[in-house]
Design an enzyme around this catalytic site. Sequence first.
Site, mmCIF file in Angstrom:
data_model
loop_
_atom_site.group_PDB
_atom_site.id
_atom_site.type_symbol
_atom_site.label_atom_id
_atom_site.label_comp_id
_atom_site.label_asym_id
_atom_site.label_seq_id
_atom_site.Cartn_x
_atom_site.Cartn_y
_atom_site.Cartn_z
ATOM 1 N N ASN A 14 0.833 -1.304 0.058
ATOM 2 C CA ASN A 14 0.103 0.030 -0.129
ATOM 3 C C ASN A 14 0.946 1.328 -0.072
ATOM 4 O O ASN A 14 1.464 1.652 1.003
ATOM 5 C CB ASN A 14 -0.993 0.105 1.408
ATOM 6 C CG ASN A 14 -1.719 1.196 1.473
ATOM 7 O OD1 ASN A 14 -1.824 2.013 0.595
ATOM 8 N ND2 ASN A 14 -2.457 1.185 2.194
ATOM 9 N N HIS A 34 -12.565 3.466 0.255
ATOM 10 C CA HIS A 34 -12.562 2.412 1.240
ATOM 11 C C HIS A 34 -13.343 1.140 0.990
ATOM 12 O O HIS A 34 -13.716 0.505 1.930
ATOM 13 C CB HIS A 34 -13.173 3.270 2.755
ATOM 14 C CG HIS A 34 -12.738 4.205 3.180
ATOM 15 N ND1 HIS A 34 -13.214 5.366 3.708
ATOM 16 C CD2 HIS A 34 -11.237 4.301 3.381
ATOM 17 C CE1 HIS A 34 -12.100 6.021 4.004
ATOM 18 N NE2 HIS A 34 -11.053 5.727 4.041
ATOM 19 N N HIS A 69 -16.769 3.430 8.442
ATOM 20 C CA HIS A 69 -15.218 3.257 8.667
ATOM 21 C C HIS A 69 -14.736 4.748 9.143
ATOM 22 O O HIS A 69 -14.766 5.493 8.289
ATOM 23 C CB HIS A 69 -14.902 3.092 7.175
ATOM 24 C CG HIS A 69 -13.301 3.009 7.021
ATOM 25 N ND1 HIS A 69 -12.448 1.873 6.662
ATOM 26 C CD2 HIS A 69 -12.615 3.984 7.126
ATOM 27 C CE1 HIS A 69 -11.189 2.176 6.772
ATOM 28 N NE2 HIS A 69 -11.141 3.419 6.829
ATOM 29 N N GLY A 112 -9.021 8.547 7.661
ATOM 30 C CA GLY A 112 -10.075 9.083 6.666
ATOM 31 C C GLY A 112 -11.215 8.411 6.938
ATOM 32 O O GLY A 112 -11.454 7.459 7.574
ATOM 33 N N ARG A 125 -9.073 15.988 6.656
ATOM 34 C CA ARG A 125 -9.782 16.259 5.240
ATOM 35 C C ARG A 125 -11.310 16.766 5.817
ATOM 36 O O ARG A 125 -11.767 16.575 6.867
ATOM 37 C CB ARG A 125 -10.205 15.182 4.510
ATOM 38 C CG ARG A 125 -8.980 14.701 3.875
ATOM 39 C CD ARG A 125 -9.150 13.401 3.202
ATOM 40 N NE ARG A 125 -8.327 12.279 3.727
ATOM 41 C CZ ARG A 125 -8.595 10.845 3.203
ATOM 42 N NH1 ARG A 125 -9.267 10.648 2.549
ATOM 43 N NH2 ARG A 125 -7.840 10.110 4.079
ATOM 44 N N GLY A 177 -9.707 2.929 12.914
ATOM 45 C CA GLY A 177 -9.111 3.485 14.084
ATOM 46 C C GLY A 177 -10.022 3.917 15.066
ATOM 47 O O GLY A 177 -10.011 3.439 16.426
ATOM 48 N N ASN A 193 -12.041 1.647 18.208
ATOM 49 C CA ASN A 193 -11.330 2.210 19.408
ATOM 50 C C ASN A 193 -12.004 3.180 20.357
ATOM 51 O O ASN A 193 -11.607 3.123 21.531
ATOM 52 C CB ASN A 193 -9.768 2.456 19.350
ATOM 53 C CG ASN A 193 -8.957 1.534 18.678
ATOM 54 O OD1 ASN A 193 -8.910 0.200 19.574
ATOM 55 N ND2 ASN A 193 -8.513 1.420 17.473
ATOM 56 N N GLU A 233 -7.841 -4.600 5.811
ATOM 57 C CA GLU A 233 -7.599 -4.598 4.149
ATOM 58 C C GLU A 233 -6.692 -5.476 3.558
ATOM 59 O O GLU A 233 -6.741 -6.150 2.581
ATOM 60 C CB GLU A 233 -7.440 -3.070 3.753
ATOM 61 C CG GLU A 233 -8.449 -2.084 4.216
ATOM 62 C CD GLU A 233 -8.200 -0.776 4.686
ATOM 63 O OE1 GLU A 233 -7.526 -0.476 5.773
ATOM 64 O OE2 GLU A 233 -8.765 0.279 3.963
HETATM 65 P P1 AMP Z 1 -6.882 4.726 11.020
HETATM 66 O O1 AMP Z 1 -6.739 5.600 9.941
HETATM 67 O O2 AMP Z 1 -7.992 3.654 10.646
HETATM 68 O O3 AMP Z 1 -5.575 3.803 11.171
HETATM 69 O O4 AMP Z 1 -7.447 5.439 12.225
HETATM 70 C C1 AMP Z 1 -6.551 6.134 12.750
HETATM 71 C C2 AMP Z 1 -7.241 6.996 13.741
HETATM 72 O O5 AMP Z 1 -7.786 6.292 14.870
HETATM 73 C C3 AMP Z 1 -6.101 7.819 14.852
HETATM 74 O O6 AMP Z 1 -5.634 9.102 14.141
HETATM 75 C C4 AMP Z 1 -6.857 8.004 15.976
HETATM 76 O O7 AMP Z 1 -7.579 9.236 15.899
HETATM 77 C C5 AMP Z 1 -7.836 6.929 16.071
HETATM 78 N N1 AMP Z 1 -7.707 6.117 17.192
HETATM 79 C C6 AMP Z 1 -6.784 5.095 17.186
HETATM 80 N N2 AMP Z 1 -6.864 4.570 18.433
HETATM 81 C C7 AMP Z 1 -7.663 5.125 19.291
HETATM 82 C C8 AMP Z 1 -8.192 4.989 20.801
HETATM 83 N N3 AMP Z 1 -7.811 4.039 21.179
HETATM 84 N N4 AMP Z 1 -9.085 5.861 20.909
HETATM 85 C C9 AMP Z 1 -9.555 6.868 20.083
HETATM 86 N N5 AMP Z 1 -9.172 6.969 18.967
HETATM 87 C C10 AMP Z 1 -8.145 6.032 18.554
#
Ligand code: AMP
Length: 431
Positions: free
Chosen positions: A18, A190, A217, A221, A250, A337, A341, A388
Amino acid sequence: MDETRGLSPGETLVFTLNAGSSSLKFALFREDPDEDPERLATGVVEAIGPNARLRVTHADGGVAIDERPAGGIPNQAAALARVLGWLESFRPEAAAAAVGHRIVHGGPDLARPVRIDAEILDALARLEPLAPLHQPNNLAGVRAAMAAFPQAVQVACFDTAFHQSHDRLRQTFPLPLKYYEAGVRRYGFHGLSYESVVDRLGRQFPEVAAGRIVVAHLGNGASMAAIRAGRPVATTMGFTALDGLMMGTRSGSLDPGVLLYLLEVEGLSLPELTHMLYEESGLRGVSGLSNDLRVLEASAEPAAALAIEMFVDRAARAVGELAVVLGGLDALVFTAGIGENSARIRASIAERLAFLGLSLDPQANASGGPVISATASLIRALVVSTDEEAMIARHALAVLREVRTGTSAAPGRDSSARPEARRHRSGDFLC
Ligand code: AMP
């Protein structure tokens, strides 16, 4: 000798790549004829440039490498060379038989994963204007991988492909129709994440997968997809990955008049506007602090609270909009993310949807599910993690099998790999 088979008899390895603007994410899988591919390792080259960092984690969670090479790593090809150095020491006896690439844009025609040959590579390069920030980097990764793994089958997996079966109604902007014909339409993104979640739901919660669901999602992003009985019907992202929900950096949807104003009256240049919309808006722009939700959740700044409220407000409104498209809602599924979480974000979105009959079980939500709705809730809510890379590995292996069994001919002569033959074949790839 089957040149696609790699060097180790009996072991088929697939590499997933990726390639982003300043990062190269990768994973190594081994084919298991009876199960999903087995992940052996995952890694990333971050901040490609003078301060690049390479990290590799084994499947058991052990850190294999964490280093910042002196002098940095200048570009994608150098990043891949570095990764290959690791691969050589990790699996010296084997070569990858297939390399699966995440490609952001398949354009109007590419509706399923496809073996990359010179013709496909040209077609993908012609799509660069549709995703100028992502597609050129993705293709730089493809070219580097073709040079590094000359005998491997290279497979393109598109973020747009999942949404190809949307009605024309939901692909068309209210602009003069000639622009639709010129490719200015809602593509959605996505897709690999949605496929992964739909696949997991189908295995673990088939009754949920059979209904009307919205998958949220929510990561750096963010987008949502409305899916009916496994079939995608609408999504919040459109022509670019800027549309729809508020995101980490964004903007999401904006009054288009704002853009005209910023260009005409504020005098922003096109590159400045592009940078602002992609990099300086969303949670980061409103909070003035960070695009990382964890930082905002820990902050007492009013602007951080406003950014979170806006994120939640827009997400809840989007669920409502997609519920209208579906004619009702059976389940809301959180992933990525933030979705996986942040119990706080999930609870806040659900609160706004209480009037639809959605209620969460606070304990289940706090512990992350998978089922987080209360027993009496009219709408089920779940947390399902997305993968993914595993999806890309499965696609790459499926295309490799086609190549080996002759159901897909050599590059350039594969009728099923021609764009016109792939039109409106969404669903094929939901293996
Ligand atoms: P992703 O793009 O799916 O990898 O998501 C990344 C984003 O998930 C990060 O920038 C955080 O804002 C959020 N994130 C990850 N872990 C946590 C958590 N434990 N609590 C709140 N937000 C989280």
